[in-house]
Design a protein around this motif. Structure first.
Motif, PDB file in Angstrom:
ATOM      1  N   PHE A 166      37.970  36.250  22.828  1.00 32.05           N
ATOM      2  CA  PHE A 166      37.190  35.140  22.261  1.00 32.05           C
ATOM      3  C   PHE A 166      37.506  34.921  20.790  1.00 32.05           C
ATOM      4  CE2 PHE A 166      34.638  36.880  25.763  1.00 32.05           C
ATOM      5  CZ  PHE A 166      34.510  35.738  26.537  1.00 32.05           C
ATOM      6  N   SER A 167      37.835  36.029  20.108  1.00 31.32           N
ATOM      7  CA  SER A 167      38.045  35.948  18.661  1.00 31.32           C
ATOM      8  C   SER A 167      39.179  36.898  18.267  1.00 31.32           C
ATOM      9  CB  SER A 167      36.752  36.347  17.934  1.00 31.32           C
ATOM     10  OG  SER A 167      36.953  36.333  16.547  1.00 31.32           O
ATOM     11  N   VAL A 179      48.249  35.578  13.756  1.00 29.94           N
ATOM     12  CA  VAL A 179      47.817  36.278  14.968  1.00 29.94           C
ATOM     13  C   VAL A 179      49.016  36.515  15.879  1.00 29.94           C
ATOM     14  CG1 VAL A 179      45.428  35.412  15.031  1.00 29.94           C
ATOM     15  CG2 VAL A 179      47.268  34.096  16.149  1.00 29.94           C
ATOM     16  N   THR A 180      48.834  37.444  16.812  1.00 29.70           N
ATOM     17  CA  THR A 180      49.850  37.731  17.828  1.00 29.70           C
ATOM     18  C   THR A 180      49.255  37.438  19.202  1.00 29.70           C
ATOM     19  OG1 THR A 180      50.878  39.454  16.477  1.00 29.70           O
ATOM     20  CG2 THR A 180      51.280  39.554  18.851  1.00 29.70           C
ATOM     21  N   PHE A 181      50.011  36.697  19.996  1.00 33.61           N
ATOM     22  CA  PHE A 181      49.623  36.520  21.395  1.00 33.61           C
ATOM     23  C   PHE A 181      50.236  37.680  22.185  1.00 33.61           C
ATOM     24  CE2 PHE A 181      49.198  32.303  19.674  1.00 33.61           C
ATOM     25  CZ  PHE A 181      48.180  31.699  20.391  1.00 33.61           C
ATOM     26  N   GLY A 220      51.716  33.693  43.510  1.00 35.98           N
ATOM     27  CA  GLY A 220      50.703  34.378  44.304  1.00 35.98           C
ATOM     28  C   GLY A 220      49.303  33.963  43.906  1.00 35.98           C
ATOM     29  N   THR A 221      48.309  34.628  44.487  1.00 36.63           N
ATOM     30  CA  THR A 221      46.930  34.185  44.312  1.00 36.63           C
ATOM     31  C   THR A 221      46.109  35.110  43.427  1.00 36.63           C
ATOM     32  OG1 THR A 221      46.386  35.393  46.327  1.00 36.63           O
ATOM     33  CG2 THR A 221      46.839  33.047  46.570  1.00 36.63           C
ATOM     34  N   GLU A 222      46.670  36.275  43.051  1.00 37.73           N
ATOM     35  CA  GLU A 222      45.865  37.254  42.317  1.00 37.73           C
ATOM     36  C   GLU A 222      45.500  36.800  40.916  1.00 37.73           C
ATOM     37  OE1 GLU A 222      46.021  41.611  42.839  1.00 37.73           O
ATOM     38  OE2 GLU A 222      48.007  41.169  43.628  1.00 37.73           O
ATOM     39  N   LYS A 223      46.434  36.118  40.254  1.00 35.12           N
ATOM     40  CA  LYS A 223      46.212  35.594  38.890  1.00 35.12           C
ATOM     41  C   LYS A 223      45.650  36.671  37.964  1.00 35.12           C
ATOM     42  CE  LYS A 223      47.568  31.389  39.862  1.00 35.12           C
ATOM     43  NZ  LYS A 223      48.466  31.862  40.925  1.00 35.12           N
ATOM     44  N   ARG A 224      46.454  37.707  37.771  1.00 34.10           N
ATOM     45  CA  ARG A 224      46.015  38.804  36.920  1.00 34.10           C
ATOM     46  C   ARG A 224      46.761  38.844  35.594  1.00 34.10           C
ATOM     47  NH1 ARG A 224      47.267  43.610  40.015  1.00 34.10           N
ATOM     48  NH2 ARG A 224      46.028  44.798  38.548  1.00 34.10           N
ATOM     49  N   ALA A 225      47.783  37.982  35.451  1.00 31.32           N
ATOM     50  CA  ALA A 225      48.488  37.908  34.170  1.00 31.32           C
ATOM     51  C   ALA A 225      47.496  37.413  33.114  1.00 31.32           C
ATOM     52  CB  ALA A 225      49.686  36.975  34.272  1.00 31.32           C
ATOM     53  N   GLY A 226      47.744  37.771  31.870  1.00 32.00           N
ATOM     54  CA  GLY A 226      46.770  37.378  30.865  1.00 32.00           C
ATOM     55  C   GLY A 226      47.325  37.331  29.459  1.00 32.00           C
ATOM     56  N   VAL A 227      46.522  36.709  28.587  1.00 31.88           N
ATOM     57  CA  VAL A 227      46.882  36.532  27.179  1.00 31.88           C
ATOM     58  C   VAL A 227      45.729  37.030  26.313  1.00 31.88           C
ATOM     59  CG1 VAL A 227      47.492  34.837  25.401  1.00 31.88           C
ATOM     60  CG2 VAL A 227      48.199  34.448  27.785  1.00 31.88           C
ATOM     61  N   TRP A 228      46.052  37.846  25.330  1.00 30.67           N
ATOM     62  CA  TRP A 228      45.084  38.314  24.340  1.00 30.67           C
ATOM     63  C   TRP A 228      45.530  37.782  22.977  1.00 30.67           C
ATOM     64  CZ3 TRP A 228      46.848  40.879  28.503  1.00 30.67           C
ATOM     65  CH2 TRP A 228      45.951  41.635  29.287  1.00 30.67           C
ATOM     66  N   VAL A 229      44.621  37.234  22.191  1.00 33.19           N
ATOM     67  CA  VAL A 229      44.954  36.816  20.826  1.00 33.19           C
ATOM     68  C   VAL A 229      44.419  37.890  19.872  1.00 33.19           C
ATOM     69  CG1 VAL A 229      44.738  35.026  19.074  1.00 33.19           C
ATOM     70  CG2 VAL A 229      44.783  34.394  21.498  1.00 33.19           C
TER      71      VAL A 229
END
Ligand SMILES: [Zn+2]
Length: 278
Positions: free
Chosen positions: A37-38, A66-68, A109-118
């Motif tokens: 969120f932040s 920031v780093t993604f 696929g359907t799992e959708k577990r990849a992600g992004v953190w800022v």
């Protein structure tokens, strides 16, 4: 799942192609894609991409402010997005640059577990990088000895444990054990100095071989294309000794090994779980 060599080469290609471009916007397409969120992604707007690095199996897109941090999980890819359509197939998040180009994070696929953190500041003290073990391509035999001694568990499991050693997954665990001529079921804490030295050499050799292959390509390989002797080759001949490559199957992965090279001819069964199965 892509491992250290595939992510490393991917990071290098992204740096070459997108380094220096100024970020205009970042949009999560799937609401689960952005894990933080932040700070908010707009902290990077107007900033140039300094480069894309890697830690373990994570990509680190560094915009200075920031780093993604991006994890591709099983079927994720970060690739050029020429169409920039409203609902891209498998699309999770999009970075649009001031020059009009864009990068799209997709996941098959359907799992959708990849992600992004800022993240801003020291990545090593924040999720998801916090707690990762040393990168597997940086370890020496002494460091590896300390890691092995501290973990009374099967070697294959230890190699895949990102908190012990970062960057190795199912394929490299299989290939590393085979190259080191060690049983995947050996107790890591019981390995002697010669065995740990062989393991360290094997880790570096397997990573170097895969990285050289991956760097020869324009895009990330599929798992079938990656070099190897035993991974997903059950029933084929071991390229070292000619014995048949064997497997022990689990729900989420398969252990592949050569009995002649690695276990003194002993065929492995999963004693931990087999007693619970009928
Ligand atoms: Zn063999």
């Amino acid at each position: 799942m892509p491992e250290l060599p595939e992510i490393q080469a991917h990071a290098e290609r992204l740096t070459t192609e997108y380094g220096g471009r100024t970020l205009a916007t970042f949009r999560p397409i799937a609401f689960t894609a952005l894990k933080t969120f932040s700070p908010t992604p707009d902290a990077a707007y107007g900033q140039a991409l300094a480069g894309v690095g890697r830690r373990g199996k994570y990509l680190l897109a560094d915009f200075g402010t920031v780093t993604f941090v991006v994890h591709l999980m099983q079927g994720g890819r970060l690739k050029p997005d020429e169409k920039q359509s409203a609902k891209p197939r498998g699309g999770l998040a999009r970075w649009v640059f001031a020059d009009g180009s864009a990068l799209l994070l997709t996941e098959a696929g359907t799992e959708k577990r990849a992600g992004v953190w800022v993240r801003e500041g020291d990545l090593e003290s924040q999720e998801p990088i916090e707690g990762l073990g040393p990168d597997a391509d940086t370890i020496d035999a002494a460091t590896l000895q300390a890691i092995c001694t501290a973990h009374s568990m099967r070697l294959h499991g230890l190699l895949r444990d990102q908190r012990a050693l970062a960057g190795i997954g199912r394929r490299l665990a299989n290939e590393t054990c085979h190259r080191a001529k060690l049983s995947p079921f050996a107790n890591a804490s019981k390995l002697d100095a010669d065995q740990v030295a062989r393991l360290a050499e094997a880790i570096h050799a397997c990573i170097d071989e895969s990285l050289a292959y991956e760097r020869s390509r324009d895009d990330m390989s599929s798992s079938k294309e990656r070099p190897g002797a035993v991974h997903h080759r059950a029933g084929e001949e071991c390229p070292v000794c000619g014995d048949v490559v064997r497997e022990v199957e689990y729900t989420r992965y398969t252990v592949n090994y050569c009995a002649t090279c690695q276990t003194g001819g002993k065929v492995l069964a999963d004693n931990t779980t087999s007693k619970f199965l009928k």
